[in-house]
Write a protein that holds these residues in place. Structure first.
Motif, PDB file in Angstrom:
ATOM      1  N   PRO A 182      37.686  50.877  52.818  1.00  8.54           N
ATOM      2  CA  PRO A 182      37.949  49.563  53.413  1.00  8.54           C
ATOM      3  C   PRO A 182      36.824  48.551  53.188  1.00  8.54           C
ATOM      4  O   PRO A 182      37.087  47.366  52.967  1.00  8.54           O
ATOM      5  CB  PRO A 182      38.100  49.886  54.910  1.00  8.54           C
ATOM      6  N   LEU A 183      35.564  49.009  53.233  1.00 10.83           N
ATOM      7  CA  LEU A 183      34.453  48.083  53.019  1.00 10.83           C
ATOM      8  C   LEU A 183      34.437  47.537  51.598  1.00 10.83           C
ATOM      9  O   LEU A 183      34.285  46.327  51.373  1.00 10.83           O
ATOM     10  CB  LEU A 183      33.122  48.776  53.331  1.00 10.83           C
ATOM     11  N   VAL A 184      34.618  48.428  50.622  1.00  7.50           N
ATOM     12  CA  VAL A 184      34.577  47.987  49.227  1.00  7.50           C
ATOM     13  C   VAL A 184      35.789  47.127  48.892  1.00  7.50           C
ATOM     14  O   VAL A 184      35.708  46.235  48.038  1.00  7.50           O
ATOM     15  CB  VAL A 184      34.453  49.200  48.285  1.00  7.50           C
ATOM     16  N   SER A 185      36.910  47.352  49.574  1.00  8.00           N
ATOM     17  CA  SER A 185      38.086  46.504  49.335  1.00  8.00           C
ATOM     18  C   SER A 185      37.810  45.055  49.724  1.00  8.00           C
ATOM     19  O   SER A 185      38.474  44.135  49.250  1.00  8.00           O
ATOM     20  CB  SER A 185      39.292  47.041  50.103  1.00  8.00           C
ATOM     21  N   ARG A 186      36.792  44.858  50.568  1.00  5.27           N
ATOM     22  CA  ARG A 186      36.375  43.498  50.938  1.00  5.27           C
ATOM     23  C   ARG A 186      35.372  42.932  49.934  1.00  5.27           C
ATOM     24  O   ARG A 186      35.422  41.760  49.572  1.00  5.27           O
ATOM     25  CB  ARG A 186      35.742  43.502  52.336  1.00  5.27           C
ATOM     26  N   THR A 187      34.436  43.772  49.512  1.00  5.12           N
ATOM     27  CA  THR A 187      33.367  43.249  48.651  1.00  5.12           C
ATOM     28  C   THR A 187      33.801  43.059  47.204  1.00  5.12           C
ATOM     29  O   THR A 187      33.276  42.175  46.525  1.00  5.12           O
ATOM     30  CB  THR A 187      32.140  44.190  48.695  1.00  5.12           C
ATOM     31  N   LEU A 188      34.743  43.882  46.719  1.00  2.58           N
ATOM     32  CA  LEU A 188      35.156  43.764  45.323  1.00  2.58           C
ATOM     33  C   LEU A 188      35.753  42.396  44.999  1.00  2.58           C
ATOM     34  O   LEU A 188      35.314  41.746  44.034  1.00  2.58           O
ATOM     35  CB  LEU A 188      36.145  44.877  44.978  1.00  2.58           C
ATOM     36  N   PRO A 189      36.741  41.923  45.756  1.00  2.00           N
ATOM     37  CA  PRO A 189      37.276  40.596  45.435  1.00  2.00           C
ATOM     38  C   PRO A 189      36.231  39.486  45.581  1.00  2.00           C
ATOM     39  O   PRO A 189      36.251  38.505  44.832  1.00  2.00           O
ATOM     40  CB  PRO A 189      38.421  40.411  46.439  1.00  2.00           C
ATOM     41  N   PHE A 190      35.323  39.652  46.528  1.00  2.00           N
ATOM     42  CA  PHE A 190      34.322  38.604  46.773  1.00  2.00           C
ATOM     43  C   PHE A 190      33.363  38.460  45.601  1.00  2.00           C
ATOM     44  O   PHE A 190      32.984  37.344  45.223  1.00  2.00           O
ATOM     45  CB  PHE A 190      33.550  38.930  48.054  1.00  2.00           C
ATOM     46  N   PHE A 191      32.942  39.582  45.006  1.00  2.00           N
ATOM     47  CA  PHE A 191      31.950  39.547  43.936  1.00  2.00           C
ATOM     48  C   PHE A 191      32.559  39.624  42.533  1.00  2.00           C
ATOM     49  O   PHE A 191      31.820  39.583  41.544  1.00  2.00           O
ATOM     50  CB  PHE A 191      30.948  40.696  44.101  1.00  2.00           C
ATOM     51  N   HIS A 192      33.869  39.773  42.445  1.00  2.00           N
ATOM     52  CA  HIS A 192      34.508  39.896  41.134  1.00  2.00           C
ATOM     53  C   HIS A 192      34.311  38.618  40.310  1.00  2.00           C
ATOM     54  O   HIS A 192      34.605  37.520  40.773  1.00  2.00           O
ATOM     55  CB  HIS A 192      36.002  40.164  41.307  1.00  2.00           C
ATOM     56  N   ILE A 193      33.785  38.778  39.109  1.00  2.00           N
ATOM     57  CA  ILE A 193      33.599  37.644  38.196  1.00  2.00           C
ATOM     58  C   ILE A 193      34.802  37.587  37.259  1.00  2.00           C
ATOM     59  O   ILE A 193      34.989  38.497  36.442  1.00  2.00           O
ATOM     60  CB  ILE A 193      32.298  37.787  37.378  1.00  2.00           C
ATOM     61  N   PRO A 194      35.623  36.557  37.363  1.00  2.00           N
ATOM     62  CA  PRO A 194      36.821  36.509  36.524  1.00  2.00           C
ATOM     63  C   PRO A 194      36.486  36.306  35.059  1.00  2.00           C
ATOM     64  O   PRO A 194      35.460  35.720  34.713  1.00  2.00           O
ATOM     65  CB  PRO A 194      37.602  35.322  37.094  1.00  2.00           C
ATOM     66  N   GLU A 195      37.352  36.805  34.218  1.00  2.00           N
ATOM     67  CA  GLU A 195      37.182  36.631  32.783  1.00  2.00           C
ATOM     68  C   GLU A 195      37.504  35.197  32.411  1.00  2.00           C
ATOM     69  O   GLU A 195      38.476  34.621  32.910  1.00  2.00           O
ATOM     70  CB  GLU A 195      38.101  37.592  32.029  1.00  2.00           C
ATOM     71  N   ILE A 196      36.679  34.602  31.550  1.00  2.00           N
ATOM     72  CA  ILE A 196      36.930  33.238  31.096  1.00  2.00           C
ATOM     73  C   ILE A 196      38.087  33.263  30.115  1.00  2.00           C
ATOM     74  O   ILE A 196      38.034  33.969  29.102  1.00  2.00           O
ATOM     75  CB  ILE A 196      35.685  32.633  30.422  1.00  2.00           C
ATOM     76  N   PRO A 197      39.175  32.529  30.397  1.00  2.00           N
ATOM     77  CA  PRO A 197      40.326  32.575  29.491  1.00  2.00           C
ATOM     78  C   PRO A 197      39.991  31.965  28.141  1.00  2.00           C
ATOM     79  O   PRO A 197      39.230  31.003  28.041  1.00  2.00           O
ATOM     80  CB  PRO A 197      41.391  31.761  30.232  1.00  2.00           C
ATOM     81  N   SER A 198      40.555  32.533  27.087  1.00  2.00           N
ATOM     82  CA  SER A 198      40.366  31.981  25.743  1.00  2.00           C
ATOM     83  C   SER A 198      41.209  30.731  25.580  1.00  2.00           C
ATOM     84  O   SER A 198      42.098  30.442  26.378  1.00  2.00           O
ATOM     85  CB  SER A 198      40.754  33.026  24.692  1.00  2.00           C
ATOM     86  N   ALA A 199      40.911  29.998  24.531  1.00  2.00           N
ATOM     87  CA  ALA A 199      41.636  28.761  24.282  1.00  2.00           C
ATOM     88  C   ALA A 199      43.112  29.051  24.074  1.00  2.00           C
ATOM     89  O   ALA A 199      43.498  30.014  23.409  1.00  2.00           O
ATOM     90  CB  ALA A 199      41.067  28.067  23.050  1.00  2.00           C
ATOM     91  N   MET A 200      43.983  28.214  24.663  1.00  2.00           N
ATOM     92  CA  MET A 200      45.425  28.403  24.568  1.00  2.00           C
ATOM     93  C   MET A 200      46.069  27.148  23.995  1.00  2.00           C
ATOM     94  O   MET A 200      45.505  26.055  24.080  1.00  2.00           O
ATOM     95  CB  MET A 200      45.999  28.681  25.958  1.00  2.00           C
ATOM     96  N   PRO A 201      47.245  27.293  23.430  1.00  2.00           N
ATOM     97  CA  PRO A 201      47.943  26.115  22.925  1.00  2.00           C
ATOM     98  C   PRO A 201      48.205  25.114  24.035  1.00  2.00           C
ATOM     99  O   PRO A 201      48.342  25.488  25.203  1.00  2.00           O
ATOM    100  CB  PRO A 201      49.257  26.701  22.385  1.00  2.00           C
ATOM    101  N   ALA A 202      48.251  23.853  23.677  1.00  2.01           N
ATOM    102  CA  ALA A 202      48.492  22.807  24.660  1.00  2.01           C
ATOM    103  C   ALA A 202      49.812  23.062  25.368  1.00  2.01           C
ATOM    104  O   ALA A 202      50.829  23.382  24.753  1.00  2.01           O
ATOM    105  CB  ALA A 202      48.517  21.434  23.967  1.00  2.01           C
TER     106      ALA A 202
END
Length: 220
Positions: A182-202
Motif C-alpha cells: 500500500p505504501l509503494v502504491s502511493r509513492t510510485l505514481p508520485f515519483f514516476h517520470i513519464p516518457e517524453i512522447p516522440s514527434a507525431m504527425p499533426a
C-alpha cells in the motif's frame, strides 16, 4: 543531454541511496526485517561478512539467475547491485540502535516509510528494475506463472533460509509484508517520470502515459 535524463539519473541515485539507508534503519530497529534482508542478515552472521557486502553479493547472485529466464538488466539494475549495500552500511554507521521498544518501533516505521519513498524514486526513474524485482517478474513472464505465486514462493523460501541462518524475524517482518505494498502504491505514481512522447504527425492525439503497476515487488 536532456533535463529529463538528468532528472532520471539523479532520482535513481537518490532512490538507491535512501533505499539502502532505510534498510540500515530497520536493521538497527531490531524488530524484524523484510525477507531478503533477513537472508542478508543471517548470511552476514554466519559468514562474518559485513551486511552491506552480503547485500551486494546476494544481488549479484540473483542477477545471474536472470540469464536462464532471458532477462536483460538496465543501468538501474546494475547500480542497484552496487549501491544499496554501501548505503545500508552508512545507515548502520550513523543510526544508533535504540534500547526502548517504542523507539525501536518508531525507527522501524520511519525506515519503512523511507524505503517506500525510495522504491518509488528508483522505480519511477525507469532505468531498470532491481535484481530481485526482475527475477520475480522474469519468471512470471517466462513461464506464465501467477506473479503473486512467484513472489510468495520466492519470499517464503528466502525468509525461511534467512531465519534458519539467524536472521531477525519479528513484528517488523509482518508489518513489512502488510504495509509495503500500500505504501509503494502511493509513492510510485508520485515519483514516476513519464516518457517524453516522440514527434507525431499533426493532428494525432498523444498517447497517455501508462500508470505504473501499483503492486510492485520490493527488495531491490
Amino acid at each position: 543531454m536532456s533535463w529529463n535524463f538528468v532528472r532520471r539519473v539523479a532520482q535513481l541515485l537518490i532512490g538507491l541511496f535512501l533505499y539502502g539507508f532505510a534498510i540500515g534503519m530497520m536493521l538497527q530497529a531490531g524488530v524484524g526485517l523484510s525477507p531478503w534482508d533477513v537472508l542478508g542478515q543471517g548470511t552476514s552472521l554466519q559468514t562474518g561478512i559485513a551486511f552491506g557486502w552480503v547485500t551486494n553479493l546476494i544481488g549479484l547472485a540473483v542477477l545471474l539467475l536472470w540469464i536462464p529466464i532471458r532477462q536483460k538488466p538496465g543501468v538501474g539494475t546494475v547500480l542497484n547491485v552496487l549501491l544499496i549495500g554501501p548505503s545500508a552500511e552508512v545507515g548502520l554507521a550513523v543510526v544508533p540502535a535504540p534500547a526502548e521498544l517504542w523507539a525501536q518501533i518508531l525507527l522501524f516505521a520511519g525506515g519503512l516509510v523511507l524505503l517506500a519513498a525510495a522504491t518509488g524514486l528508483y522505480i519511477g526513474a525507469r532505468m531498470g528494475p532491481g535484481p530481485r524485482d526482475g527475477l520475480m517478474t522474469g519468471i512470471h513472464a517466462r513461464f506464465g506463472w501467477r506473479l503473486w505465486a512467484v513472489r510468495s514462493g520466492i519470499e517464503v523460501a528466502v525468509l525461511a533460509t534467512g531465519w534458519a541462518l539467524g536472521g531477525s524475524v519479528g513484528l517488523g517482518t509482518v508489518a513489512f509484508a502488510l504495509l509495503i505494498g500500500p505504501l509503494v502504491s502511493r509513492t510510485l505514481p508520485f515519483f514516476h517520470i513519464p516518457e517524453i512522447p516522440s514527434a507525431m504527425p499533426a493532428g494525432a492525439a498523444p498517447a497517455t502515459d501508462a500508470e505504473p503497476d501499483p503492486r510492485p515487488v520490493t527488495g531491490g
